[in-house]
Motif scaffolding. Structure first.
Motif, PDB file in Angstrom:
ATOM      1  N   LEU A  26      32.454  44.656  75.240  1.00  0.00           N
ATOM      2  CA  LEU A  26      31.992  43.572  75.427  1.00  0.00           C
ATOM      3  C   LEU A  26      31.666  42.938  74.292  1.00  0.00           C
ATOM      4  CD1 LEU A  26      29.389  45.557  78.492  1.00  0.00           C
ATOM      5  CD2 LEU A  26      31.409  44.301  78.338  1.00  0.00           C
ATOM      6  N   LEU A  27      31.053  43.100  73.624  1.00  0.00           N
ATOM      7  CA  LEU A  27      30.527  43.084  72.740  1.00  0.00           C
ATOM      8  C   LEU A  27      31.907  41.903  71.902  1.00  0.00           C
ATOM      9  CD1 LEU A  27      28.656  41.303  70.348  1.00  0.00           C
ATOM     10  CD2 LEU A  27      28.131  43.050  68.741  1.00  0.00           C
ATOM     11  N   LEU A  28      32.752  42.784  72.032  1.00  0.00           N
ATOM     12  CA  LEU A  28      34.363  41.591  71.396  1.00  0.00           C
ATOM     13  C   LEU A  28      34.498  40.579  71.799  1.00  0.00           C
ATOM     14  CD1 LEU A  28      36.428  44.460  69.960  1.00  0.00           C
ATOM     15  CD2 LEU A  28      35.784  42.495  68.786  1.00  0.00           C
ATOM     16  N   LEU A  29      34.349  41.065  73.750  1.00  0.00           N
ATOM     17  CA  LEU A  29      35.149  40.101  74.421  1.00  0.00           C
ATOM     18  C   LEU A  29      33.933  38.993  74.488  1.00  0.00           C
ATOM     19  CD1 LEU A  29      35.298  42.370  77.489  1.00  0.00           C
ATOM     20  CD2 LEU A  29      37.448  41.285  76.536  1.00  0.00           C
ATOM     21  N   SER A  45      25.334  32.992  67.865  1.00  0.00           N
ATOM     22  CA  SER A  45      25.106  33.567  67.101  1.00  0.00           C
ATOM     23  C   SER A  45      24.207  34.731  67.353  1.00  0.00           C
ATOM     24  CB  SER A  45      23.183  32.785  67.086  1.00  0.00           C
ATOM     25  OG  SER A  45      22.599  32.682  68.061  1.00  0.00           O
ATOM     26  N   GLN A  46      24.143  35.660  66.253  1.00  0.00           N
ATOM     27  CA  GLN A  46      23.818  36.786  67.084  1.00  0.00           C
ATOM     28  C   GLN A  46      23.043  37.431  68.456  1.00  0.00           C
ATOM     29  OE1 GLN A  46      24.475  39.151  62.835  1.00  0.00           O
ATOM     30  NE2 GLN A  46      22.881  40.218  63.914  1.00  0.00           N
ATOM     31  N   ARG A  47      21.997  36.459  68.358  1.00  0.00           N
ATOM     32  CA  ARG A  47      20.357  35.731  69.137  1.00  0.00           C
ATOM     33  C   ARG A  47      21.427  35.239  70.345  1.00  0.00           C
ATOM     34  NH1 ARG A  47      16.045  37.494  70.628  1.00  0.00           N
ATOM     35  NH2 ARG A  47      14.481  36.366  69.002  1.00  0.00           N
ATOM     36  N   SER A  48      22.329  34.704  70.383  1.00  0.00           N
ATOM     37  CA  SER A  48      22.945  34.073  72.210  1.00  0.00           C
ATOM     38  C   SER A  48      23.396  35.707  72.867  1.00  0.00           C
ATOM     39  CB  SER A  48      24.289  32.809  71.246  1.00  0.00           C
ATOM     40  OG  SER A  48      24.724  33.275  70.819  1.00  0.00           O
ATOM     41  N   ALA A  57      22.983  38.780  72.168  1.00  0.00           N
ATOM     42  CA  ALA A  57      22.120  39.347  72.327  1.00  0.00           C
ATOM     43  C   ALA A  57      21.206  39.219  73.993  1.00  0.00           C
ATOM     44  CB  ALA A  57      20.821  39.773  72.018  1.00  0.00           C
ATOM     45  N   ASP A  58      21.134  38.045  74.269  1.00  0.00           N
ATOM     46  CA  ASP A  58      20.990  37.708  75.513  1.00  0.00           C
ATOM     47  C   ASP A  58      22.053  36.944  76.489  1.00  0.00           C
ATOM     48  OD1 ASP A  58      18.615  36.828  74.182  1.00  0.00           O
ATOM     49  OD2 ASP A  58      19.243  34.302  73.867  1.00  0.00           O
ATOM     50  N   ARG A  59      23.122  37.161  76.156  1.00  0.00           N
ATOM     51  CA  ARG A  59      24.145  37.572  76.617  1.00  0.00           C
ATOM     52  C   ARG A  59      25.104  38.407  77.125  1.00  0.00           C
ATOM     53  NH1 ARG A  59      30.846  34.533  75.976  1.00  0.00           N
ATOM     54  NH2 ARG A  59      30.775  35.202  78.081  1.00  0.00           N
ATOM     55  N   ALA A  61      22.460  40.866  77.473  1.00  0.00           N
ATOM     56  CA  ALA A  61      21.173  41.770  77.791  1.00  0.00           C
ATOM     57  C   ALA A  61      20.514  43.259  77.162  1.00  0.00           C
ATOM     58  CB  ALA A  61      20.877  41.856  79.374  1.00  0.00           C
ATOM     59  N   VAL A  62      20.837  42.558  76.031  1.00  0.00           N
ATOM     60  CA  VAL A  62      20.285  43.536  74.825  1.00  0.00           C
ATOM     61  C   VAL A  62      19.430  43.097  73.499  1.00  0.00           C
ATOM     62  CG1 VAL A  62      22.421  44.940  75.218  1.00  0.00           C
ATOM     63  CG2 VAL A  62      21.998  43.792  73.312  1.00  0.00           C
ATOM     64  N   GLU A  63      18.531  43.593  73.263  1.00  0.00           N
ATOM     65  CA  GLU A  63      17.882  43.296  72.228  1.00  0.00           C
ATOM     66  C   GLU A  63      18.366  42.626  71.329  1.00  0.00           C
ATOM     67  OE1 GLU A  63      14.211  43.481  72.546  1.00  0.00           O
ATOM     68  OE2 GLU A  63      14.704  43.758  74.493  1.00  0.00           O
ATOM     69  N   PRO A  64      17.783  41.960  70.775  1.00  0.00           N
ATOM     70  CA  PRO A  64      18.336  41.864  68.502  1.00  0.00           C
ATOM     71  C   PRO A  64      18.573  42.483  68.005  1.00  0.00           C
ATOM     72  CG  PRO A  64      16.741  40.200  69.673  1.00  0.00           C
ATOM     73  CD  PRO A  64      17.019  41.448  70.695  1.00  0.00           C
ATOM     74  N   PRO A  65      17.305  43.779  68.045  1.00  0.00           N
ATOM     75  CA  PRO A  65      18.155  45.019  66.462  1.00  0.00           C
ATOM     76  C   PRO A  65      19.848  46.417  67.274  1.00  0.00           C
ATOM     77  CG  PRO A  65      16.084  44.910  67.315  1.00  0.00           C
ATOM     78  CD  PRO A  65      16.562  43.888  67.920  1.00  0.00           C
ATOM     79  N   THR A  66      19.382  46.051  68.501  1.00  0.00           N
ATOM     80  CA  THR A  66      21.099  46.278  68.672  1.00  0.00           C
ATOM     81  C   THR A  66      21.787  46.053  68.700  1.00  0.00           C
ATOM     82  OG1 THR A  66      19.654  47.429  70.947  1.00  0.00           O
ATOM     83  CG2 THR A  66      21.797  47.357  71.413  1.00  0.00           C
ATOM     84  N   ILE A  67      22.318  44.508  68.546  1.00  0.00           N
ATOM     85  CA  ILE A  67      23.233  43.564  68.097  1.00  0.00           C
ATOM     86  C   ILE A  67      23.484  43.695  66.725  1.00  0.00           C
ATOM     87  CG2 ILE A  67      24.124  41.526  68.233  1.00  0.00           C
ATOM     88  CD1 ILE A  67      24.664  42.245  70.928  1.00  0.00           C
TER      89      ILE A  67
END
Length: 79
Positions: free
Chosen positions: A13-16, A25-28, A30-32, A34-40
């Protein structure tokens, strides 16, 4: 299907998201997703170690990391 390419569930999903819009950005991301920034951050680090993405500092704000697909990951895009 992901394991032969060194990917784990969720990383697809991240690769997609990165393929669809490189340079997020890593923040965007994470938002997209729906996971926490540390997870991303952990996911991106693993994908970066696997040669699937690369992080670059934002040219206007060095605190922000932008995520881009690599040529290696683009080869998986069509599978």
């Amino acid at each position: 299907m992901l394991a032969p390419h060194g990917l784990h569930p969720g990383q697809d999903l991240l690769l997609l998201a990165v393929w669809e819009k490189p340079g997020q950005s890593q923040r965007s991301l994470a938002d997209r997703l729906a996971v926490e920034p540390p997870t991303i951050t952990r996911m991106v680090q693993r994908l970066e170690r696997g040669g699937m993405v690369e992080r670059r500092a934002d040219p206007h704000d060095a605190r922000v990391q932008r995520v881009f697909p690599t040529t290696r990951s683009r080869l998986l895009e069509s599978t």
